[in-house]
Design a protein around this motif. Structure first.
Motif, PDB file in Angstrom:
ATOM      1  N   ILE A  30       0.794  -1.239   0.000  1.00 58.90           N
ATOM      2  CA  ILE A  30       0.000   0.000   0.000  1.00 58.90           C
ATOM      3  C   ILE A  30       0.825   1.287   0.000  1.00 58.90           C
ATOM      4  CG2 ILE A  30      -1.985  -1.159   1.079  1.00 58.90           C
ATOM      5  CD1 ILE A  30      -1.460   0.244   3.659  1.00 58.90           C
ATOM      6  N   ASP A  49      12.443  -1.717  -0.125  1.00 49.85           N
ATOM      7  CA  ASP A  49      11.680  -1.283  -1.296  1.00 49.85           C
ATOM      8  C   ASP A  49      12.408  -0.216  -2.096  1.00 49.85           C
ATOM      9  OD1 ASP A  49      10.863   1.420  -0.384  1.00 49.85           O
ATOM     10  OD2 ASP A  49       9.704   0.316   1.116  1.00 49.85           O
ATOM     11  N   PRO A  53       8.672   5.160  -2.152  1.00 46.46           N
ATOM     12  CA  PRO A  53       9.199   6.529  -2.225  1.00 46.46           C
ATOM     13  C   PRO A  53       9.990   6.978  -0.999  1.00 46.46           C
ATOM     14  CG  PRO A  53       6.904   6.583  -1.541  1.00 46.46           C
ATOM     15  CD  PRO A  53       7.266   5.126  -1.739  1.00 46.46           C
ATOM     16  N   ALA A  82       6.021   8.522  11.400  1.00 47.97           N
ATOM     17  CA  ALA A  82       5.479   7.295  10.800  1.00 47.97           C
ATOM     18  C   ALA A  82       5.351   6.187  11.833  1.00 47.97           C
ATOM     19  CB  ALA A  82       6.353   6.838   9.635  1.00 47.97           C
ATOM     20  N   TYR A 122      -0.791   7.138  13.056  1.00 53.12           N
ATOM     21  CA  TYR A 122      -0.406   7.959  11.906  1.00 53.12           C
ATOM     22  C   TYR A 122      -0.401   7.122  10.638  1.00 53.12           C
ATOM     23  CZ  TYR A 122       2.212  10.768   8.593  1.00 53.12           C
ATOM     24  OH  TYR A 122       2.590  11.450   7.468  1.00 53.12           O
ATOM     25  N   THR A 133      -0.717   7.554   6.100  1.00 58.44           N
ATOM     26  CA  THR A 133      -0.960   8.337   4.890  1.00 58.44           C
ATOM     27  C   THR A 133      -1.768   7.518   3.875  1.00 58.44           C
ATOM     28  OG1 THR A 133       1.123   7.581   3.920  1.00 58.44           O
ATOM     29  CG2 THR A 133       1.186   9.666   5.142  1.00 58.44           C
ATOM     30  N   ALA A 146      -4.583   1.610   9.585  1.00 55.12           N
ATOM     31  CA  ALA A 146      -4.879   1.947  10.980  1.00 55.12           C
ATOM     32  C   ALA A 146      -3.690   2.670  11.616  1.00 55.12           C
ATOM     33  CB  ALA A 146      -5.212   0.686  11.771  1.00 55.12           C
ATOM     34  N   GLY A 147      -2.580   2.695  10.908  1.00 54.41           N
ATOM     35  CA  GLY A 147      -1.395   3.379  11.420  1.00 54.41           C
ATOM     36  C   GLY A 147      -0.711   2.627  12.546  1.00 54.41           C
ATOM     37  N   THR A 193      12.962   2.398   1.526  1.00 54.40           N
ATOM     38  CA  THR A 193      12.924   2.088   2.950  1.00 54.40           C
ATOM     39  C   THR A 193      13.470   0.686   3.176  1.00 54.40           C
ATOM     40  OG1 THR A 193      10.977   3.495   3.208  1.00 54.40           O
ATOM     41  CG2 THR A 193      11.381   1.883   4.955  1.00 54.40           C
TER      42      THR A 193
HETATM   43  N1  LIG Z   1       7.528   0.871   2.884  1.00 53.34           N
HETATM   44  C1  LIG Z   1       7.072   2.119   3.043  1.00 53.34           C
HETATM   45  N2  LIG Z   1       7.286   3.069   2.092  1.00 53.34           N
HETATM   46  C2  LIG Z   1       6.840   4.332   2.249  1.00 53.34           C
HETATM   47  N3  LIG Z   1       6.164   4.754   3.312  1.00 53.34           N
HETATM   48  C3  LIG Z   1       5.896   3.868   4.290  1.00 53.34           C
HETATM   49  C4  LIG Z   1       6.336   2.510   4.206  1.00 53.34           C
HETATM   50  N4  LIG Z   1       5.955   1.876   5.334  1.00 53.34           N
HETATM   51  C5  LIG Z   1       5.304   2.787   6.071  1.00 53.34           C
HETATM   52  N5  LIG Z   1       5.264   3.995   5.460  1.00 53.34           N
HETATM   53  C6  LIG Z   1       4.681   5.252   5.984  1.00 53.34           C
HETATM   54  O1  LIG Z   1       4.528   5.129   7.394  1.00 53.34           O
HETATM   55  C7  LIG Z   1       3.147   5.285   7.753  1.00 53.34           C
HETATM   56  C8  LIG Z   1       2.806   4.399   8.928  1.00 53.34           C
HETATM   57  O2  LIG Z   1       2.919   3.022   8.580  1.00 53.34           O
HETATM   58  P1  LIG Z   1       2.106   1.948   9.417  1.00 53.34           P
HETATM   59  O3  LIG Z   1       2.445   2.117  10.851  1.00 53.34           O
HETATM   60  O4  LIG Z   1       2.359   0.597   8.832  1.00 53.34           O
HETATM   61  O5  LIG Z   1       0.592   2.373   9.219  1.00 53.34           O
HETATM   62  P2  LIG Z   1      -0.379   2.205   7.965  1.00 53.34           P
HETATM   63  O6  LIG Z   1       0.242   1.198   7.028  1.00 53.34           O
HETATM   64  O7  LIG Z   1      -1.642   1.725   8.549  1.00 53.34           O
HETATM   65  O8  LIG Z   1      -0.481   3.554   7.327  1.00 53.34           O
HETATM   66  C9  LIG Z   1       2.383   4.962   6.499  1.00 53.34           C
HETATM   67  O9  LIG Z   1       1.106   5.535   6.464  1.00 53.34           O
HETATM   68  C10 LIG Z   1       3.295   5.547   5.420  1.00 53.34           C
HETATM   69  O10 LIG Z   1       3.160   6.944   5.334  1.00 53.34           O
END
Ligand SMILES: Nc1ncnc2c1ncn2[C@@H]1O[C@H](COP(=O)(O)OP(=O)(O)O)[C@@H](O)[C@H]1O
Ligand SMILES: [Mg+2]
Lengths: 143, 112
Positions: free
Chosen positions: A55, A77, A80, A88, A93, A95, A107-108, A131
């Motif tokens: 996602i 990955d 981005p 994060a 939190y 996005t 659900a963050g 990341t």
């Molecule tokens: N592999 C990733 N690449 C880019 N952004 C990420 C990645 N993993 C997490 N994030 C960022 O971190 C936030 C928090 O991640 P997470 O705790 O898993 O909550 P969720 O997946 O429910 O949004 C995400 O909403 C996103 O903005």
């Protein structure tokens, strides 16, 4: 020397196969006779990492390395990247888009769930590059 | 109780005809997958309005007994087949989540 090494590709926004890599990793660990509690913690963390690749990332890999004393799980990955890791990591939190939220994702709690379930958790991220998350699960009780 | 017994209790149908003899150890209701991932456990009967493939992935990782779909919501055959393959029962009932929980609690099915 490691006992086993496997790598799984995880595609961006592919909700049909999302979770397959985690299921396969779980099967491998069970077959190897890894302690059920460790398999459980690792499965949870692995699933969260896999869903994040689906996602949030532009695609990546999950790699599993089973050693005599620990299991190492790496999510990597091609972007981005995460601009503010601390933000994060904070629970709640996200996005994630509305479409993705409608499916029950976003659900963050993913990163926090990973950190909670792994014995060691390390995250590195660079915007525009990607990341990397490394999680280590101990197989032997520490003395 | 078994999934088949639970089905009777909540006026449900075993939508995928599989795993009716699974033992139900506890109940849970939630539609956020990460939340369920964090709080799920083996033998759990999980009530959710989500019906996509990842529900089965979460249920399977936790070795749940069944997924309960409330309010007569339709589930795609592909999802039902995947659940059967994973040994997870899918129950469908006209009752809403609140009524399902009520009946399960009354019958002594505990929380996670
Ligand atoms: N592999 C990733 N690449 C880019 N952004 C990420 C990645 N993993 C997490 N994030 C960022 O971190 C936030 C928090 O991640 P997470 O705790 O898993 O909550 P969720 O997946 O429910 O949004 C995400 O909403 C996103 O903005
Ligand atoms: Mg996540």
């Amino acid at each position: 020397m490691s006992i086993l090494k496997e790598e799984f590709n995880v595609a961006k926004m592919d909700f049909v196969t999302a979770g397959e890599a985690s299921a396969q990793i779980k099967r491998i660990l069970k077959k190897l006779g890894v302690d059920a509690g460790v398999v459980r913690r690792l499965s949870i963390a692995c699933y969260e990492a896999e869903i994040n690749l689906v996602i949030h990332s532009d695609g990546g890999t999950l790699s599993l390395e089973v050693n005599p004393d620990d299991v190492v799980l790496i999510s990597k990955d091609i972007g981005p990247g995460i601009p503010d890791i601390e933000l994060a990591m904070s629970e709640g939190y996200s996005t994630a888009s509305d479409d993705v939220r409608m499916m029950g994702f976003g659900a963050g709690m993913g990163l926090a769930n990973m950190a909670r379930n792994a014995d060691k958790f390390r995250i590195e991220s660079k915007v525009g590059e990607g990341t990397l998350i490394e999680m280590i699960f101990n197989l032997k009780q520490e003395a | 109780m078994t999934v088949n017994e639970l089905a009777k209790l909540i006026d449900a149908r075993l939508l995928n005809g599989a795993a009716g003899e699974n033992e139900v150890k506890c109940g849970y209701a939630c539609d956020l997958l990460s939340w369920v991932m964090a709080h799920g456990s083996d033998g759990m009967a999980w009530i959710t309005v989500q019906t996509h493939m990842n529900v089965i992935a979460v249920a399977s990782l936790h070795e749940m007994s069944c997924v309960i779909i409330p309010e007569g919501i339709a589930v795609e055959q592909e999802v039902l087949d995947k659940a059967a393959e994973e040994g997870i029962a899918v129950l469908g009932t006209q009752l809403d989540a609140y009524r399902i929980c009520g009946k399960m609690a009354e019958a002594g099915v505990g929380a996670a």
